[in-house]
Design an enzyme around this catalytic site. Structure first.
Site, PDB file in Angstrom:
ATOM      1  N   HIS A  43     -35.983  40.645  54.177  1.00 39.64           N
ATOM      2  CA  HIS A  43     -36.683  39.510  54.776  1.00 39.64           C
ATOM      3  C   HIS A  43     -36.239  39.395  56.233  1.00 39.64           C
ATOM      4  CE1 HIS A  43     -38.302  35.167  54.123  1.00 39.64           C
ATOM      5  NE2 HIS A  43     -38.356  35.480  55.398  1.00 39.64           N
ATOM      6  N   GLU A  70     -40.667  40.817  53.066  1.00 36.95           N
ATOM      7  CA  GLU A  70     -41.170  39.452  52.989  1.00 36.95           C
ATOM      8  C   GLU A  70     -40.881  38.709  54.281  1.00 36.95           C
ATOM      9  OE1 GLU A  70     -39.156  38.123  49.439  1.00 36.95           O
ATOM     10  OE2 GLU A  70     -37.459  37.356  50.605  1.00 36.95           O
ATOM     11  N   HIS A 190     -35.686  33.397  44.148  1.00 38.89           N
ATOM     12  CA  HIS A 190     -34.911  32.377  44.856  1.00 38.89           C
ATOM     13  C   HIS A 190     -33.964  31.680  43.879  1.00 38.89           C
ATOM     14  CE1 HIS A 190     -34.303  30.393  48.774  1.00 38.89           C
ATOM     15  NE2 HIS A 190     -33.740  29.466  48.018  1.00 38.89           N
TER      16      HIS A 190
END
Length: 237
Positions: A43, A70, A190
């Protein structure tokens, strides 16, 4: 069985804290795959405080499973993904200064923007996923963008798991059912951990992929990286 994609942002954070190339991010990615990881997630953020844009380019050359990039599709991110062409891009609406992702997309409010982004990436042969909260109307609207998958934002589940796991999982079951009905693949991520992953994967029967970094790397400090990767895969079996 859902696949395990390991987020290596924390490895990059450790490397960047001292400069140089220790730990070697590319070697860690190759080792993770050797230990059984079925994907590598990164990310990158605009300030490159952990994953650097060059890391994405370098990882593309050596990742043999699936590379998932991401992030918020700002111009620089879009250009990077277009260049690297990972297996999957996950669109996340995080602010530039966000410590970590903290919300899914409002897929109704941002429908036109997301539709354009999804079409753009899919035209380059990249599987697309949209990060969403477990809200049925947001899942339904995500489907209207033409996206391949959603990634369920699981912080609320993780926070409530230890006190009432049935209550914690309930909105995710409903959101997943809607996703399946409208033809979307289901990813999740997450704050998933060794403690809460097995129950989640058992309840979300159509789960395709989980992306886990912070907990996995933290647990590996105690238990060992190879051991932890396989412990996660066992919970997805």
């Amino acid at each position: 069985m859902a696949i395990l994609s390991v987020n290596i942002n924390k490895i990059a954070t450790l490397r960047n804290s001292r400069g140089g190339n220790v730990p070697d991010l590319l070697q860690v990615a190759m080792d993770l795959e050797r230990f059984g990881a079925q994907g590598i997630t990164i990310h990158p953020r605009p300030d490159e405080r952990h994953i650097k844009y060059q890391d994405a380019r370098d990882l593309k050359k050596i990742v043999t499973t699936e590379l998932n990039i991401e992030g918020n599709p700002i111009d620089s991110f879009v250009k990077l993904v277009d260049e690297v062409r990972p297996a999957q891009v996950t669109l996340v609406p995080d602010a530039p200064d966000a410590i970590t992702s903290n919300a899914g997309w409002d897929t109704i409010k941002h429908a036109d923007f997301l539709k354009d982004m999804v079409a753009h990436f899919k035209s380059n042969g990249i599987r697309t996923s949209i990060f969403v909260d477990p809200v049925e109307k947001m899942v339904e609207a995500a489907a209207q963008t033409g996206v391949d998958r959603i990634e369920l934002y699981t912080e609320d589940y993780a926070r409530q798991y230890s006190t009432d796991k049935e209550k914690a999982i309930a909105p995710y079951i409903k959101a997943a059912q809607v996703a399946t009905q409208v033809g979307l693949g289901i990813n999740a991520g997450h704050d998933l951990s060794l403690e809460n992953l097995k129950y989640f994967s058992e309840q979300i029967v159509d789960l395709k992929e989980v992306s886990i970094g912070h907990a996995l790397i933290s647990e590996s400090l105690y238990l060992g990286l190879e051991n932890v990767v396989n412990m996660y895969k066992h919970r997805l079996a």
